[in-house]
Motif scaffolding. Structure first.
Motif, PDB file in Angstrom:
ATOM      1  N   ALA B 318       0.811  -1.215   0.000  1.00 41.09           N
ATOM      2  CA  ALA B 318       0.000   0.000   0.000  1.00 41.09           C
ATOM      3  C   ALA B 318       0.843   1.263   0.000  1.00 41.09           C
ATOM      4  CB  ALA B 318      -0.920  -0.001   1.207  1.00 41.09           C
ATOM      5  N   SER B 319       2.127   1.120   0.292  1.00 46.47           N
ATOM      6  CA  SER B 319       2.930   2.341   0.450  1.00 46.47           C
ATOM      7  C   SER B 319       3.425   2.876  -0.879  1.00 46.47           C
ATOM      8  CB  SER B 319       4.112   2.059   1.358  1.00 46.47           C
ATOM      9  OG  SER B 319       4.958   1.150   0.724  1.00 46.47           O
ATOM     10  N   ASP B 322       7.194   3.650  -0.995  1.00 48.09           N
ATOM     11  CA  ASP B 322       7.629   4.772  -0.170  1.00 48.09           C
ATOM     12  C   ASP B 322       7.947   4.237   1.226  1.00 48.09           C
ATOM     13  OD1 ASP B 322       7.773   6.884   1.541  1.00 48.09           O
ATOM     14  OD2 ASP B 322       6.117   7.988   0.632  1.00 48.09           O
ATOM     15  N   MET B 323       9.223   4.134   1.497  1.00 47.05           N
ATOM     16  CA  MET B 323       9.650   3.517   2.745  1.00 47.05           C
ATOM     17  C   MET B 323       9.146   4.272   3.961  1.00 47.05           C
ATOM     18  SD  MET B 323      11.373   1.169   4.206  1.00 47.05           S
ATOM     19  CE  MET B 323      12.638   0.476   3.182  1.00 47.05           C
ATOM     20  N   ARG B 324       9.239   5.577   3.891  1.00 49.31           N
ATOM     21  CA  ARG B 324       8.880   6.363   5.061  1.00 49.31           C
ATOM     22  C   ARG B 324       7.416   6.181   5.409  1.00 49.31           C
ATOM     23  NH1 ARG B 324      11.465  11.740   4.564  1.00 49.31           N
ATOM     24  NH2 ARG B 324      10.485  11.537   2.564  1.00 49.31           N
ATOM     25  N   ASN B 325       6.602   6.198   4.377  1.00 51.37           N
ATOM     26  CA  ASN B 325       5.178   5.998   4.620  1.00 51.37           C
ATOM     27  C   ASN B 325       4.898   4.601   5.145  1.00 51.37           C
ATOM     28  OD1 ASN B 325       2.310   5.171   3.168  1.00 51.37           O
ATOM     29  ND2 ASN B 325       2.373   7.147   4.179  1.00 51.37           N
ATOM     30  N   ALA B 326       5.634   3.620   4.632  1.00 48.28           N
ATOM     31  CA  ALA B 326       5.422   2.258   5.093  1.00 48.28           C
ATOM     32  C   ALA B 326       5.713   2.151   6.587  1.00 48.28           C
ATOM     33  CB  ALA B 326       6.306   1.299   4.313  1.00 48.28           C
ATOM     34  N   ILE B 327       6.820   2.762   7.005  1.00 46.54           N
ATOM     35  CA  ILE B 327       7.180   2.681   8.424  1.00 46.54           C
ATOM     36  C   ILE B 327       6.159   3.433   9.270  1.00 46.54           C
ATOM     37  CG2 ILE B 327       8.932   3.243  10.128  1.00 46.54           C
ATOM     38  CD1 ILE B 327      11.015   2.852   7.974  1.00 46.54           C
ATOM     39  N   ASP B 379      -6.508  -4.093   7.008  1.00 46.85           N
ATOM     40  CA  ASP B 379      -6.641  -2.635   6.999  1.00 46.85           C
ATOM     41  C   ASP B 379      -6.068  -2.026   5.749  1.00 46.85           C
ATOM     42  OD1 ASP B 379      -3.827  -1.180   8.431  1.00 46.85           O
ATOM     43  OD2 ASP B 379      -4.066  -3.255   7.904  1.00 46.85           O
ATOM     44  N   PHE B 380      -6.914  -1.843   4.834  1.00 41.30           N
ATOM     45  CA  PHE B 380      -6.484  -1.165   3.633  1.00 41.30           C
ATOM     46  C   PHE B 380      -6.485   0.325   3.833  1.00 41.30           C
ATOM     47  CE2 PHE B 380      -5.912  -4.646   1.206  1.00 41.30           C
ATOM     48  CZ  PHE B 380      -6.951  -5.526   1.328  1.00 41.30           C
ATOM     49  N   SER B 381      -7.064   0.729   4.928  1.00 38.67           N
ATOM     50  CA  SER B 381      -7.303   2.161   5.039  1.00 38.67           C
ATOM     51  C   SER B 381      -6.071   2.929   5.477  1.00 38.67           C
ATOM     52  CB  SER B 381      -8.434   2.403   6.020  1.00 38.67           C
ATOM     53  OG  SER B 381      -8.299   1.557   7.115  1.00 38.67           O
ATOM     54  N   TYR B 382      -4.927   2.275   5.573  1.00 40.51           N
ATOM     55  CA  TYR B 382      -3.792   3.030   6.090  1.00 40.51           C
ATOM     56  C   TYR B 382      -2.702   3.325   5.083  1.00 40.51           C
ATOM     57  CZ  TYR B 382      -6.168   2.197  10.301  1.00 40.51           C
ATOM     58  OH  TYR B 382      -7.137   2.183  11.240  1.00 40.51           O
ATOM     59  N   LEU B 388      -5.359   0.675  -3.919  1.00 36.68           N
ATOM     60  CA  LEU B 388      -5.378  -0.692  -3.410  1.00 36.68           C
ATOM     61  C   LEU B 388      -6.744  -1.040  -2.853  1.00 36.68           C
ATOM     62  CD1 LEU B 388      -3.192  -2.875  -3.241  1.00 36.68           C
ATOM     63  CD2 LEU B 388      -3.299  -2.527  -0.807  1.00 36.68           C
ATOM     64  N   THR B 389      -7.331  -0.120  -2.119  1.00 25.64           N
ATOM     65  CA  THR B 389      -8.668  -0.395  -1.610  1.00 25.64           C
ATOM     66  C   THR B 389      -9.622  -0.539  -2.776  1.00 25.64           C
ATOM     67  OG1 THR B 389      -9.131   1.937  -1.452  1.00 25.64           O
ATOM     68  CG2 THR B 389      -8.319   0.860   0.519  1.00 25.64           C
ATOM     69  N   LEU B 390      -9.363   0.251  -3.789  1.00 28.28           N
ATOM     70  CA  LEU B 390     -10.202   0.233  -4.964  1.00 28.28           C
ATOM     71  C   LEU B 390     -10.112  -1.107  -5.675  1.00 28.28           C
ATOM     72  CD1 LEU B 390     -11.910   2.452  -6.147  1.00 28.28           C
ATOM     73  CD2 LEU B 390     -10.052   3.056  -7.635  1.00 28.28           C
ATOM     74  N   PHE B 391      -8.923  -1.693  -5.673  1.00 25.59           N
ATOM     75  CA  PHE B 391      -8.716  -2.916  -6.430  1.00 25.59           C
ATOM     76  C   PHE B 391      -9.690  -4.005  -6.018  1.00 25.59           C
ATOM     77  CE2 PHE B 391      -4.110  -2.508  -8.046  1.00 25.59           C
ATOM     78  CZ  PHE B 391      -4.557  -1.612  -8.976  1.00 25.59           C
ATOM     79  N   HIS B 392      -9.918  -4.096  -4.737  1.00 27.90           N
ATOM     80  CA  HIS B 392     -10.771  -5.174  -4.288  1.00 27.90           C
ATOM     81  C   HIS B 392     -12.202  -4.945  -4.717  1.00 27.90           C
ATOM     82  CE1 HIS B 392      -7.880  -7.461  -1.887  1.00 27.90           C
ATOM     83  NE2 HIS B 392      -7.232  -6.331  -1.966  1.00 27.90           N
ATOM     84  N   ALA B 393     -12.623  -3.696  -4.624  1.00 29.22           N
ATOM     85  CA  ALA B 393     -13.957  -3.382  -5.102  1.00 29.22           C
ATOM     86  C   ALA B 393     -14.052  -3.656  -6.594  1.00 29.22           C
ATOM     87  CB  ALA B 393     -14.282  -1.933  -4.807  1.00 29.22           C
TER      88      ALA B 393
END
Lengths: 343, 625
Positions: B318-319, B322-327, B379-382, B388-393
């Motif tokens: 989901a990041s 982007d490493m920083r966002n992942a952490i 938790d896709f919401s993070y 990514l959340t869209l993909f499942h829909a």
């Protein structure tokens, strides 16, 4: 400080009775949760915020979601719970109404970040940027380094409606928390507690109507409730739709049912009634859309109905808001039904 | 220091000094330097102001004054460290900064490239090298600055970062106009900085002293420019820097997605400019999911949080590299209440049960994503990646799973339809609900559906394609109105109308796809592509906006249509630009045109027009600072 700086909701003109006795606080403010735990809905996100409130060490966060879902409320409550008595000096709140140009970001925010405040361990100064998507990208750029350099002492909490309007470097430095619209059940629960404490006389249908008009927006639900109460002192369906000035969904629903049953004349006279009541075509179509969306009908019909409603709405927005357009919409709906019906 | 007095906020409470080390309080510049060293964890980084403890050379003094604010902000650090009692107070991003080149998540080859460049410059810095500027580009959070920091520390070089001083507010300046404070824009300051580096080469001269370490200059935040003139100045500045820099200088430029609504034009222009001027460019790619996963699981180990590997996988994906966002996401995710409780009791039995309890706890949310993805849909919401959340829909819409036919249900309906309009009930919630749970927006949904739907329609079904396409085009048409209002001024009325048109369009698109796709292909694995059409549209929009801006600059006195801009103005600018080395083709063209329009004899009026033009430009500049 926090609650007073939020934009004042549209309060109804207080009725003569209440105006003479006391000044009424908007219920949105009066019942704004002060604890993170009390925030309604989005349980997953809120439970994490609760942990932060308990343990401290708030990371940089972006809350994004539609209006009225509790973003600002959770941040403010979080700040209060984290900092308690230090709240005055250790929180800087800026929203879209404050001057937030690039110089303010460079100066005010940087100065605040450099300011020294004695805080208990695990607590940090908090900078709240409400409606952060309205900041210019240049101002956001200026924020970038500040966020990083002072992360030891200062943390940021941003609230916005669309996270894509926040520039990537900022998104990268924050944990993104998404808020979604509240469910009807969640709004209802909150409304019930308010109704009880304010001793509002109501019928269940009235609350349902309020939930319908609010469309997942808690702020609007509370405002409508208060408006109805101060206007009529009784919350039933009729009063709610009078106050909110929306066509009655039941009426619209009847219209759709008539179309589906092939009684085109009845549908048209129903529409005429609505139109004569003075509702604008946009209002009628908006309600129509919501009704169709939730109406139980065959898949094909629903699809076509939605499509036609959409096109009619487009025409109305272009300026052709006549009764003819609305009748035309009904005719088209009837036509769809005719072509689809088994012989 | 005089500047600071104007600020209201800056105050130090006396009782707080107890918490910090006394030495750092003294104002001698020696201890500044010492303090700075301590703050950055003993690594060899330090401020530009370091030279101030040498016998002052002329340039050094000026330089020190310039960077004095930087020293001041560094001064803050010891106090914060003194306050820090418990260990868990940092952001994990700071806590788990890479400390050796091996820990960098950046691709080895790129690290090697940067390292070699730096080594060449550092070891042989006395020899003549054509250029001393390294340009690192890459998206946010791929580790540009981390790489430079680590490598500099590894090679024992000092890293001096250019940092802008805190400015005075404009209205404060107006208020104190007589007190002799000067008001400078960021761009002015940057220009001065560059000039000093080039002219005095002061860092190298003070280096000559003794066993000083080699120095690398890092420029991370380039001043934000707004408008053509300011950007021109920045460009000039950077060219000068590239040509005359005496010390190895690293410039970091963050790359943006093309789809962003942030103006990206400057990025490409800057990069090409710097390259032309002789800077050595290294582009960092976005990180792979695997390298992010490795780092995340390492952090989990260090923090004694046991996360299911699916979870880590999700966060990493989901990041968007982007490493920083992942952490950051990981840290936020680990805040979950039961995670905390169980992390203290770390034995493997508990882990399994926790995974279960987790998925149970979250199941009301997960339920919407469908039954088969129960354990990975937590938790896709993070993440940063909204898609990514869209993909499942989208997956659900495209696969179009339906109940098996049962006649009894259909009999009950009052209205029977022709057979070709009949469909079996859907195996999911109402499409609108699925969409809202996936945080989907109408535009991307429509585009994604359009791009991918053909893969899911069986080969012979041309009728289905016809239906689907017509509905998608309807949805597109419905969206068009909101697109218009988006680009124009945002009125509340427009917002209101969008509240209907957006969801209608989304519903029509989704339901159209669901309805039209009569015989979906048996569920086969398909990768969902991102819509190409959308990207093209975005870039077209972007170019148009750019042109409009240029037209604004160009158009005082002349009015041009967009097509004239493209066919006449742009080529001439290019043509002029190829004849001049400087980038002021724009001004030249203005000169050409003004002299064209006005009889050459009438020099006076030509000058006045020219000067009004300049005035106009200067007006713009004031806003730009």
């Amino acid at each position: 400080m926090a609650s007073s700086s939020a934009p004042p909701p549209s309060t109804p003109p207080p009725s003569s009775l209440s105006a003479s006795s006391y000044y009424e606080v908007p219920w949105v403010e009066k019942y704004r949760p002060t604890k993170v735990a009390d925030v309604v809905g989005n349980s997953d996100a809120v439970s994490r915020l609760q942990v932060i409130a308990r343990e401290g060490n708030m990371p940089n966060i972006i809350l994004s979601g539609p209006p009225g879902t509790g973003k600002t409320t959770s941040i403010l409550a979080l700040a209060h719970e984290l900092l308690g008595p230090h709240c005055k000096e250790a929180v800087l709140e800026l929203n879209a109404s404050d001057d937030r140009g690039i110089d303010v970001v460079r100066n005010k925010i940087k100065m605040f970040a450099q300011k020294k405040v004695t805080l208990p361990p695990g607590r940090h100064k908090i900078i709240i940027l409400d409606e952060a998507d309205s900041m210019t990208s240049a101002a956001q750029q200026a924020l970038r380094r500040t966020m990083e350099i002072y992360s030891n002492t200062t943390r940021f909490a941003l609230a916005c409606n669309t996270s894509s309007k926040i520039i990537e470097p900022i998104q990268s430095r924050c944990a993104l928390v998404r808020f979604s619209r509240l469910s009807d059940q969640e709004i209802l629960e909150r409304l019930l507690t308010v109704v009880e404490t304010e001793k509002v006389p109501y019928v269940p249908g009235g609350l349902e109507a309020i939930i319908f008009t609010a469309d997942g927006d808690m702020r609007q639900a509370l405002n409508n409730l208060q408006a109805t109460f101060s206007g009529f002192h009784f919350v039933n369906e009729e009063n709610v739709f009078k106050v909110c000035d929306q066509p009655h969904p039941l009426h619209v629903k009847n219209m759709i049912r008539n179309v589906l049953e092939g009684k085109f004349d009845d549908a048209c006279s129903g529409l005429k009634q609505l139109y004569d009541l003075g509702y604008s075509p946009t209002d009628i179509i908006t309600t129509l859309f919501r009704v169709v969306k939730n109406y139980d009908m065959a898949e094909y019909l629903k699809l076509e109905f939605l499509k036609e409603t959409g096109f009619a709405h487009m025409r109305v927005c272009d300026g052709v808001g006549s009764l003819l357009q609305l009748s035309g919409l009904l005719a088209k709906l009837a036509l769809v039904r005719e072509t689809a019906k088994a012989p | 220091m005089g500047k600071r007095k104007t600020a209201v906020v800056c105050s130090t409470s006396p009782e707080e000094d107890a918490g910090r080390k006394q030495g750092s309080r003294s104002s001698s510049s020696k201890s500044f330097a010492a303090a700075r060293k301590r703050t950055r964890g003993g690594s060899s980084q330090c401020g530009v102001g370091e030279i101030s403890d040498k016998p002052p050379s002329r340039g050094a003094e000026a330089f020190a004054r310039l960077s004095e604010d930087y020293c001041e902000c560094l001064q803050d650090f010891p106090s914060t460290q003194g306050m820090q009692c418990s260990k868990g107070n940092e952001l994990w991003v700071d806590k788990y900064k890479p400390s050796s080149p091996a820990q960098l998540a950046v691709h080895k080859k790129k690290v090697e490239e940067v390292k070699n460049w730096l080594r060449e410059r550092l070891i042989a810095s006395k020899e003549k090298f054509g250029n001393h500027v390294l340009l690192i580009t890459g998206q946010a959070g791929v580790g540009k600055s981390a790489a430079v920091r680590v490598l500099a520390a590894h090679m024992g070089a000092e890293l001096c970062e250019y940092s802008t001083p805190t400015p005075t507010l404009w209205h404060e300046h107006v208020h104190n106009i007589n007190s002799g404070l000067s008001y400078r824009s960021k761009l002015d300051e940057f220009e001065a900085f560059v000039e000093k580096i080039g002219k005095y080469s002061l860092l190298s001269s003070s280096n000559a002293g003794a066993s000083r370490k080699a120095t690398i200059i890092l420029i991370d935040d380039l001043p934000v420019t707004n408008g053509r003139v300011a950007f021109g100045r920045l460009k000039k500045c950077l060219t000068a820097l590239t040509r005359f820099a005496q010390l190895p200088t690293v410039i970091l430029v963050t790359e943006y997605h093309r789809t962003d609504n942030v103006p990206t034009s400057h990025f490409e222009e800057l990069v090409s400019l710097l390259e032309r001027a002789g800077a050595y460019k290294v582009a960092f790619n976005r990180l792979t999911v695997n390298s992010i996963k490795k780092v995340l699981s390492h952090i989990c180990q260090e923090e004694k949080r046991e996360l299911p590997s699916i979870q880590i996988d999700q966060i990493a994906k989901a990041s968007c590299g982007d490493m920083r966002n992942a952490i950051n996401s990981l840290q936020f995710w680990c805040l979950s209440p039961d995670n905390l409780l169980i992390s203290y009791v770390s034995n493997s039995m508990d882990i399994n049960s926790r995974v279960l309890s987790d998925s149970n706890k979250l199941s009301p949310i997960v339920g919407l994503f469908g039954h088969e993805e129960l354990n990975c849909g937590t938790d896709f919401s993070y993440g940063r990646d909204e898609t990514l959340t869209l993909f499942h829909a989208l997956g659900k819409f495209l696969h179009n799973k339906r109940e098996v036919m049962d006649q009894i249900g259909l009999e009950l309906e009052s209205l029977t339809l022709r057979e070709k309009f009949e469909r079996n009930p859907l195996k999911m919630d109402a499409p609108e609900k699925v969409l809202s749970q996936a945080y989907g927006k109408a535009r991307p949904v429509t585009d994604f559906l359009h791009e991918n739907v053909l893969d899911f329609i069986s080969d012979g079904a041309i009728d289905d394609t016809w239906l689907v396409t017509s509905y998608l085009s309807d949805a597109d048409c419905l969206l068009a109105s909101s697109l218009l209002s988006h680009s124009s001024q945002k009125l509340t009325e427009m917002d209101d109308s969008q509240r209907v048109s957006q969801p209608v369009a989304a519903s029509v698109a989704i339901r159209g796809v669901l309805f039209g796709n009569k015989q979906p292909l048996s569920s086969r694995w398909h990768a969902i592509r991102s819509p190409r059409l959308w990207q093209i549209e975005q870039s077209a929009q972007h170019h148009k906006n750019k042109l409009m801006v240029e037209r604004f600059y160009f158009s005082n006195g002349f009015s041009l249509s967009l097509s004239q801009m493209v066919t006449d103005y742009m080529p001439s600018i290019k043509w002029l630009g190829s004849h001049t080395t400087d980038d002021n083709g724009h001004e030249k063209l203005i000169q050409c045109i003004t002299t064209d329009l006005i009889p050459p004899a009438d020099n006076f009026s030509s000058n006045t027009i020219e000067s009004t033009f300049r005035e106009k430009i200067e007006d713009d500049e004031i806003e730009d600072w």
